[in-house]
Design an enzyme around this catalytic site. Structure first.
Site, PDB file in Angstrom:
ATOM      1  N   ASP A 159       0.747  -1.601  -0.336  1.00  0.00           N
ATOM      2  CA  ASP A 159       0.104   0.065   0.332  1.00  0.00           C
ATOM      3  C   ASP A 159       0.955   1.333   0.175  1.00  0.00           C
ATOM      4  O   ASP A 159       1.805   1.543  -1.009  1.00  0.00           O
ATOM      5  CB  ASP A 159      -0.876  -0.108   1.207  1.00  0.00           C
ATOM      6  CG  ASP A 159      -2.326   0.561   0.926  1.00  0.00           C
ATOM      7  OD1 ASP A 159      -2.173   1.822   1.046  1.00  0.00           O
ATOM      8  OD2 ASP A 159      -3.793  -0.519   1.229  1.00  0.00           O
ATOM      9  N   HIS A 192      -3.123   5.895   3.196  1.00  0.00           N
ATOM     10  CA  HIS A 192      -4.412   5.044   3.349  1.00  0.00           C
ATOM     11  C   HIS A 192      -3.904   2.945   4.112  1.00  0.00           C
ATOM     12  O   HIS A 192      -4.419   2.486   4.894  1.00  0.00           O
ATOM     13  CB  HIS A 192      -4.146   4.664   1.919  1.00  0.00           C
ATOM     14  CG  HIS A 192      -5.433   3.810   0.914  1.00  0.00           C
ATOM     15  ND1 HIS A 192      -4.696   2.454   1.507  1.00  0.00           N
ATOM     16  CD2 HIS A 192      -6.670   3.453   0.881  1.00  0.00           C
ATOM     17  CE1 HIS A 192      -5.863   2.204   0.686  1.00  0.00           C
ATOM     18  NE2 HIS A 192      -7.220   2.254   1.046  1.00  0.00           N
ATOM     19  N   SER A 230     -11.431  -0.702   0.278  1.00  0.00           N
ATOM     20  CA  SER A 230     -10.272  -1.194   0.729  1.00  0.00           C
ATOM     21  C   SER A 230     -10.321  -1.424   2.333  1.00  0.00           C
ATOM     22  O   SER A 230      -8.947  -2.034   3.013  1.00  0.00           O
ATOM     23  CB  SER A 230      -9.574   0.069   1.172  1.00  0.00           C
ATOM     24  OG  SER A 230      -9.059  -0.159  -0.740  1.00  0.00           O
TER      25      SER A 230
END
Length: 506
Positions: free
Chosen positions: A187, A217, A382
């Protein structure tokens, strides 16, 4: 959910790949310059320039070639300035290079080359009966003051209430909670100093010199997978594999380089004492399917890595995009779709036969960047994916047979999933399965455990939480970011998860 879009390569010639060369807990970063920084091979007749392409060799070929051999056929070498990455792990071989049409034509005519694809950019976005028997205790342990997602995956009962609170209960039957398992979060990096990681998080690979998480994120995903307060497997090791920059973008070539590093690190870890198993978590997507990415995932699973991927946020067929196309009935990965607190499939979630299970993906509270105490609420597939990533790590510690076989794990997770619970329209072939850790008691949320210091935490409903809903690149990521950057205060114990004064982030 991170999303890939076709574009030119994002890497400059001066970019270097950074990696931690030893154990996941080594805090010393070593940088190894990519071949893009090496001195050009002036004797080569290769025509420099061209677009960036990913080349994956055919592992099933009777005589799989070495990288140097294929490069030499097109008058290149690993130290040529046009060669960005080389892959030489136990699962797949290949390289990334800037090439023109004459090289592409030559590679496409080679019988031992499986895939030649233009690099793409990335941005953050029938059940089988298990043959593995699970030994479960009659009495489950619980963690109070948990986010709603943890209660949803650990009960058969419906869950209701305000998803932005910590008024829920997480139930589990193994206090190890993934201890010893390795979770590789491919990520944007990880805020390893965050309080919820308790020293268990480290950075392992970065496609650029800056290994910090400038986007947030990756930190959020990691918190859901294995954070002390917010995570499913809160005892697991968390290793960041940075393939996305601070703007949430990167490239498929960097992602394959990150996967190459993970496989090599997984192979090295297998020889170390205390190793349990590895799971690779990927919360991003391409605009379409990619043979190179799908083949790399299949090779990683063949090498013994468990792979959990997000279904995608286009409200469409998960089979139309990589890496979600590698899941369900189409491949060995576990593809995860998103539901809200009412068990309805999220409007943005991709569905269909490539989806294995659904998990909580709306209004998910987890760790964030900026300090060791900041948190954030995000929505997207996600956010659903790391619930299953953590579940895999949790189960690996309990059952060595599951840890040793990604296929058995995939079968087990679909076999123990809740049926007849998930609602909403889907693409044909979707099984409407809701991930569950095997604890199916009738939990009730909303009651704080006695271990929580109520006096130090003014409210369990986060009344001081100031949120700003930000639509960011909705067409690609479709993430709702409630940027409320709360102050966690002092985490006196694993259960202490209520907050002090909040402040608006933007």
């Amino acid at each position: 959910m991170k999303f890939f879009a076709v574009s030119a390569a994002l890497f400059l010639a001066a970019t270097t790949a950074a990696s931690y060369s030893s154990s996941p807990w080594n805090n010393t970063l070593s940088t190894s310059p990519s071949s893009a920084t090496a001195a050009p091979n002036t004797s080569s007749t290769h025509q420099s320039g061209g677009k960036e392409y990913v080349v994956i060799f055919d592992s099933a070929h009777p005589e799989p070639p070495h990288v140097a051999d294929v490069l030499s056929r097109i008058d290149l070498s690993s130290n040529h300035s046009d060669v960005r990455y080389t892959f030489n792990n136990s699962a797949f071989r290949g390289f990334v290079a800037n090439m023109k049409s004459h090289c592409i034509a030559a590679l496409n005519n080679m019988s031992d080359v499986a895939a030649v694809e233009e690099s793409v950019s990335i941005a953050s976005t029938s059940p089988m009966k298990s043959r593995v028997q699970s030994s479960r205790r009659t009495t489950a342990s619980t963690r109070n003051s948990a986010p709603w997602g943890l209660q949803r995956i650990s009960t058969a009962a419906t869950v209701s209430g305000d998803p932005d609170t910590m008024d829920y209960t997480y139930s589990y039957d193994s206090s190890a909670l993934g201890a010893g398992a390795d979770i590789y979060v491919v990520d944007s990096g990880i805020n390893t100093a965050h309080a919820v990681f308790g020293g268990r998080a480290s950075m392992g690979f970065s496609f650029e010199r800056d290994s910090s998480d400038g986007d947030g994120h990756g930190t959020h995903v990691s918190g859901t997978a294995a954070g002390t307060t917010f995570g499913v497997a809160s005892g697991a090791n968390i290793i960041g594999v940075k393939v996305l920059g601070s703007d949430g973008s990167g490239s498929s070539s960097a992602t394959l380089a990150g996967m190459d590093w993970v496989i090599q690190h997984h192979d090295a870890r297998k020889t170390q004492p205390g190793f349990v198993g590895s799971v690779m978590s990927m919360s991003w997507a391409l605009q379409s399917t990619s043979s190179s990415v799908d083949q790399a995932i299949a090779a990683a699973v063949q090498a013994g890595l468990h792979v959990s991927v997000a279904a995608g946020n286009q409200g469409s067929d998960a089979c139309l995009n990589s890496p979600s196309s590698s899941g369900g009935t189409s491949g060995p990965a576990i593809t995860v779709g998103s539901i809200g607190i009412g068990d309805a499939i999220s409007p943005f979630s991709n569905t269909g036969s490539c989806v294995d299970v659904y998990a909580p993906g709306e209004d998910i509270l987890s760790a964030w960047i900026g300090s060791p105490q900041t948190i954030n609420v995000l929505s997207g597939t996600s956010m659903a994916c790391p619930h299953v990533t953590g579940l895999i790590a949790y189960l690996m510690v309990q059952n060595a047979s599951l840890a040793a076989s990604p296929a058995a794990m995939k079968s087990f997770i679909t076999a123990t999933a809740l049926r007849g619970v998930v609602s909403g329209g889907t693409i044909q072939g979707d099984r409407h399965l809701l991930a569950n850790n095997g604890i199916k008691g009738q939990n009730t949320g909303g009651i704080l455990g006695t271990s929580v210091n109520v006096a130090a935490t003014p409210t369990s409903t986060l009344a001081n939480y100031t949120a700003v809903v930000v639509g960011r690149d909705v067409g690609h990521r479709q993430q709702t970011r409630k940027r409320g950057f709360l102050d966690l205060g002092k985490l006196a114990s694993a259960a202490a998860s209520l907050f002090g004064d909040g402040k608006k982030a933007e």
